[in-house]
Design an enzyme around this catalytic site. Structure first.
Site, PDB file in Angstrom:
ATOM      1  N   ALA A   8       2.286   0.614 -13.032  1.00  0.00           N
ATOM      2  CA  ALA A   8       3.237  -0.445 -12.778  1.00  0.00           C
ATOM      3  C   ALA A   8       2.690  -1.113 -11.352  1.00  0.00           C
ATOM      4  O   ALA A   8       1.885  -0.557 -10.692  1.00  0.00           O
ATOM      5  CB  ALA A   8       4.585  -0.098 -12.678  1.00  0.00           C
ATOM      6  N   THR A   9       3.066  -2.283 -11.168  1.00  0.00           N
ATOM      7  CA  THR A   9       2.903  -3.008  -9.950  1.00  0.00           C
ATOM      8  C   THR A   9       4.194  -3.446  -9.482  1.00  0.00           C
ATOM      9  O   THR A   9       4.842  -4.495 -10.204  1.00  0.00           O
ATOM     10  CB  THR A   9       1.802  -4.235  -9.987  1.00  0.00           C
ATOM     11  OG1 THR A   9       0.469  -3.371 -10.274  1.00  0.00           O
ATOM     12  CG2 THR A   9       1.424  -4.625  -8.560  1.00  0.00           C
TER      13      THR A   9
END
Length: 198
Positions: A8-9
């Site tokens: 994820a970011t």
């Protein structure tokens, strides 16, 4: 990225008068794309919010429990619960679970007196910062944030920078993408919106 730890970011930025959180919307386990519409930004109180990378289910439980504890604390104190108190409550809960950890990295922040932000790892260490990025796309996001962040940015500048950081990570990190969720917190309250990654 391991098979059981999704990528994820997520980023967080302080600005003059508030904080902004942005995260992408994809969940992938290994080579399998599970969801393209996952929300990874969470209002905790009207003045405090969070974003995460890692197991979103763990963050959903953590945010619900902390939101409930923050409501109780607000009734006890008869005033808004500051971001550092919320960060410490999260830290305590994560550290209590250190042998069976909540597999999530968290950025939590808000504004009661002044804008402030903290990063927490899965064991609950609390690191204050003016901006932060977590997840598998953090390196790419920090490549945008490091040279372009400046203290006391305007709200619009901070939102634009957060979106550009998540967009840059999504273009290079296969576990990130499918849109940007943005959560803005000021003394006046919260604002949330979603945009496509172009």
């Amino acid at each position: 990225m391991s098979m059981y730890m999704p990528g994820a970011t997520a980023v967080g930025i302080t600005f003059d008068g508030g904080v902004v959180f942005a995260s992408e919307k994809r969940i992938a386990f290994g080579n399998f794309l599970v969801s393209k519409t996952t929300k990874k930004t969470f209002p905790i109180t009207p003045k405090v919010g969070a974003t995460c990378a890692g197991l979103v289910a763990d963050m959903q439980i953590l945010s619900l429990q902390i939101a409930a504890l923050a409501k109780i604390r607000k009734m006890e104190l008869k005033r808004d619960v500051p971001p550092n108190t919320v960060a410490k409550m999260m830290s305590n809960m994560m550290y209590e679970r250190r042998y069976f950890p909540l597999l999530t990295q968290v950025i939590v922040g808000g504004v009661v007196d002044k804008p402030i932000m903290y990063t927490l790892d899965p064991l609950g260490s609390v690191l204050p910062d003016e901006y932060a990025a977590v997840g598998t796309g953090a390196e790419m996001a920090l490549g945008v944030l490091d040279p372009q962040f400046k203290p006391n940015m305007t709200k619009d500048e901070a939102i634009d920078l957060a979106k550009r950081a998540v967009r840059a990570a999504s273009l290079r990190d296969s576990a990130s993408g499918d849109g940007v969720d943005v959560l803005v917190i000021t003394k006046d309250g919260t604002e949330e919106f979603t945009e496509e990654i172009k």
